[in-house]
Design a protein around this motif. Sequence first.
Motif, PDB file in Angstrom:
ATOM      1  N   ILE A 168      -5.095  -4.513  -1.462  1.00 35.66           N
ATOM      2  CA  ILE A 168      -3.805  -4.997  -1.610  1.00 35.66           C
ATOM      3  C   ILE A 168      -3.526  -6.303  -2.593  1.00 35.66           C
ATOM      4  CG2 ILE A 168      -2.095  -5.905  -0.224  1.00 35.66           C
ATOM      5  CD1 ILE A 168      -2.542  -3.019   0.335  1.00 35.66           C
ATOM      6  N   LYS A 209       0.957  -1.108  -0.019  1.00 32.71           N
ATOM      7  CA  LYS A 209       0.009   0.033   0.134  1.00 32.71           C
ATOM      8  C   LYS A 209       0.813   1.213   0.003  1.00 32.71           C
ATOM      9  CE  LYS A 209      -3.839   2.106   2.548  1.00 32.71           C
ATOM     10  NZ  LYS A 209      -3.054   3.460   2.748  1.00 32.71           N
ATOM     11  N   GLU A 269       1.055   3.762  -3.259  1.00 30.43           N
ATOM     12  CA  GLU A 269       0.646   5.207  -2.949  1.00 30.43           C
ATOM     13  C   GLU A 269       1.487   6.272  -3.049  1.00 30.43           C
ATOM     14  OE1 GLU A 269      -1.844   4.965   0.558  1.00 30.43           O
ATOM     15  OE2 GLU A 269      -3.461   4.187  -0.541  1.00 30.43           O
TER      16      GLU A 269
END
Length: 288
Positions: free
Chosen positions: A183, A129, A133
Amino acid sequence: GYNYPAAILLSCLHVQLPLIPFMGDTWASQGFLDCWDTTGDTKKLWELFRKPENFGKSFTGMRKELDKLKFSKYPRSGDFKIVGKCESPKFIANIAVNEDSKYDSLRKHVGENYIAKFAYFFTKSFFLKKCFEVLNQEAIPEYMGFPVVFQRIFEEYKKGKTEIEDEKVIEWLYDEYFIEIQIDRVWELFTYIGITKDFSQVRAPKDVPLGDDIKSWIKASDLDEKLAEVFDEQGYDDLEWMLTKAKEDDMMDMKKFCKLSDDDFEKMVDILDDWKLKFQEKKKSGKK
């Protein structure tokens, strides 16, 4: 003190940190603190370091939190647990992968308190994650263009997959409110481009019988199994010749005949170097 943990990661995980460890440093223990020595009160430190909000921070960025901790015991300084003083990082790195029972305590310490803690930050749940990001935000110049490239990757990935109806990769990765990221889907795409690896495709060498034929050795490595067929077709089925007698020119000919890319060739050479050591050990032991 950096050389010990850096050498351990290199020998156990093949992870090369940006600062290359000096393997022959006979004074390494003089500046070393076995920070995860369990005779010290290290559990509090780990609970602080493992928090997601502290990921990537320098220890100076956690000064307030560190000052609040109270320790009942401190780790020893100047030596690596059970080994003693003045051993080189190379020595530590070698016995960390040595299966001799007399090193069981050290391997256990290294595995539980260095390898496992390092690997924790690269687990599927912790790392993916954050990785996606940060890249997708294009926060620094090196990440510019990532969203465009990742969209193209997604378009290639979903070809023939009728179950994927989303046109945008962001729509596919996030829930309908663009709050929770899925995920497993990030992992799918990262695995597709080789950043992560499908566990079902990871083969441990010790789990595969190493015979006298090259096919068994290729199956035990990360090398594409299709290469075994290429070797057979080109006559590269003499394992002993390849590992003990092949010269640089022979290897370049092999690259040409097998039509290997530069990356695949470099990977093959690294694996063959590892095989050579195992093959020599196998011959000495007389095992078939």
